[in-house]
Write an enzyme that holds these catalytic residues in place. Structure first.
Site, short mmCIF file in Angstrom:
data_model
loop_
_atom_site.label_atom_id
_atom_site.label_comp_id
_atom_site.label_asym_id
_atom_site.label_seq_id
_atom_site.Cartn_x
_atom_site.Cartn_y
_atom_site.Cartn_z
N ASP A 490 -8.86 49.24 -48.49
CA ASP A 490 -9.86 48.78 -47.54
C ASP A 490 -9.98 49.70 -46.33
OD1 ASP A 490 -7.38 48.09 -46.68
OD2 ASP A 490 -7.80 45.98 -46.34
N THR A 492 -8.86 52.36 -42.97
CA THR A 492 -8.28 53.68 -42.77
C THR A 492 -6.76 53.62 -42.66
OG1 THR A 492 -10.27 54.30 -41.56
CG2 THR A 492 -8.37 55.75 -41.33
#
Length: 524
Positions: A490, A492
């Site tokens: 999902d 960073t």
């Protein structure tokens, strides 16, 4: 309808399996049995009398069921006599000051935990620390094994030279030592190996036979023990043996070198295993170090983190780690939450914002109210998940356990058949060949991989993952990961370390790079 009963008489995972299998033979009942706590959960469409379940258990051993009320933690209460049950339940409170929690790496008692180091009551294996309080405690098992291995190696090498030296041209050993003196030297050198360095293997073999939880130590004990006893009798009373066993000067060929070499190699395996445990638990220790050991109350009093109660007002100063989960009641701050979220950018916090234990207050002092303490904090739950995952059972392990249960008796039978075949149809001296090959079957067929490979793979895999920031929920998830071909991530922070750094500064329009860095640093 569902009923939960307390089970008495269980002492290991084998007991749990037998009880569950017996109870599931009762018509209409679906039963799940756990070892710690020792409970049987019975699910059925109609009411099943307790006497029916009791009868099923009496047919397999001394097991009993009794109705019980569970406490708020899902644990059975103390016995009616006022004494607590003898089972040791898993300790859930995990903090930087937690005492040691130990379990059997063979998992022959399921999830049973101990509060003190020692050996497993079923298989005799050294208990492994699940959460370690300090470096000394963690290193003790590894250090002890390392010392024993060095001693075993020190005495095994000369035994090997004395026994095998005459295979070199010129028979250098026989030219210096008489055969009888050579045998007595081998015997004397083997004593520290058998009765000190590797004695624990014979203890484990005896425990495994006594509890009928046959494992690799059963075969090691039988093989190495038989070789040593044969050699001892051959040394003291060679006339008891047939002429086929005698050699130079009427002496019997002895197997002290086989005994010590085998035991030393097994010690080496145990040492490597302990080293893997030591490296793996460092991941949990690293997580434990994320939490502070002390906290400051609003009035300035410094207390241990373990003494914080829900509702306490704490002061967190700039640069300090937040001690517990809670909510800011006064002040503002910028908090580095990268150790939880993986996001590199610090988060602005103000009155009413929630903060987590282990995260770092970067800027201003603030007051917070403790909401979750001890094992309730998010960090403690992460540590508990890693610890539980490292000792969880993969589905394939059930197959390995089932095979291992039949494997040892089959190996023993094959060893006996090997002796008979070589004694009847083998070349002369047939009894010598029969004995040597029967021992080889016992020792070489040790089910080390069946018993240890899967738990060790799970422990090392989960530990290495935790060191890299990958948290694995349990062994089943790790096993299923093998079949996956698509990975979806999902945010960073999932794939980065959360610690951005400047790699290169490029200046345009005639700016001096050094001057540009000066301006940027000033703004920052």
């Amino acid at each position: 309808m569902k009923h939960t009963y307390l089970v008495t008489g269980m002492s290991c995972n084998g007991c749990r399996t037998r009880v569950e299998k017996a109870l599931n033979t009762v018509d209409g009942a679906t039963v799940n049995v756990t070892l710690d706590p020792p409970l049987a959960t019975v699910t059925a469409d109609k009411e099943i009398e307790l006497s029916q379940l009791q009868q099923a258990l009496r047919e397999i051993g001394h097991y009993e069921l009794s109705e019980t009320e569970l406490d708020e933690n899902g644990m059975p209460p103390a016995c009616c006599s006022g004494h607590a049950h003898s089972h040791t339940y898993p300790v859930k409170t995990v903090s930087s000051s937690s005492e040691g929690i130990y379990y059997c790496p063979m998992q022959c008692e399921g999830d049973k935990m101990y509060n003190e180091p020692g050996s497993c009551k079923v298989c005799g294996m050294d208990l492994v620390a699940a959460v370690t309080a300090g470096d000394d405690e963690e290193d003790s098992s590894y250090t002890s094994l390392k010392r024993k291995f060095k001693i075993a190696l020190l005495f095994t090498i000369p035994i090997f030279v004395l026994s095998m030296g005459d295979m070199l041209p010129g028979r250098p050993v026989s030219s210096v030592l008489p055969h009888t003196l050579n045998n007595w030297l081998q015997f004397a050198l083997s004593l520290p190996v058998v009765f000190y360095a590797a004695w624990v293997f014979f203890q484990r073999a005896w425990v495994s036979v006594k509890s009928w939880n046959l494992n690799m130590f059963t075969l090691i004990g039988l093989g190495a023990g038989a070789a040593f006893i044969f050699s001892l009798v051959g040394l003291l009373a060679p006339d008891l043996f047939p002429h086929q066993f005698t050699g130079h000067g009427g002496t019997v060929h002895l197997y002290f070198e086989s005994t010590t070499v085998i035991l030393t190699l097994v010690l080496l395996g145990q040492l490597l295993e302990a080293r893997a445990h030591k490296q793996t638990t460092s991941a949990i220790k690293a997580l434990l170090k994320l939490a502070p050991t002390e906290a400051t109350l609003a009035d300035g009093t410094v207390i241990p983190v373990d003494h914080i109660k829900k509702g306490d007002i704490l002061r967190v100063k700039p640069g300090e780690k937040i001690p517990v989960d809670g909510i800011i009641t006064e002040g503002q701050a910028v908090v580095d939450e990268s150790m939880i979220t993986g996001e590199p950018v610090p988060v602005d916090k103000s009155t009413g914002s929630r903060v987590s234990a282990g995260t770092i207050n970067s800027t201003r002092s603030f007051l917070m109210q403790a909401e979750k303490v001890g094992s309730e904090t998010l960090l403690s739950q992460i540590i508990e998940m890693v610890r539980t995952a490292s000792r969880s059972r993969a589905p394939i392990q059930n197959l390995a356990d089932k095979i291992a249960g039949y494997f040892v008796p089959v190996v023993f039978i094959v060893s006996v058949i090997t002796f008979i075949v070589w004694a009847v149809a083998g070349p002369q001296p047939s009894y010598v060949y029969a004995f040597v090959n029967a021992l080889a079957v016992l020792i070489i067929a040790c089910p080390c991989a069946l018993g240890l490979a899967t738990p060790m793979a799970v422990m090392v895999g989960v530990g290495k993952g935790a060191q890299q920031g990958v948290l694995i929920k349990n062994a089943e998830a790790l096993e299923k990961l093998n079949n996956m071909d698509v990975l979806i991530t999902d945010k960073t922070g999932t794939l980065t370390q959360g610690k951005p750094s400047v790699e290169k500064v490029v200046a345009f329009d005639g700016f001096d790079p050094a001057q540009l860095v000066y301006y940027m640093a000033s703004l920052n």
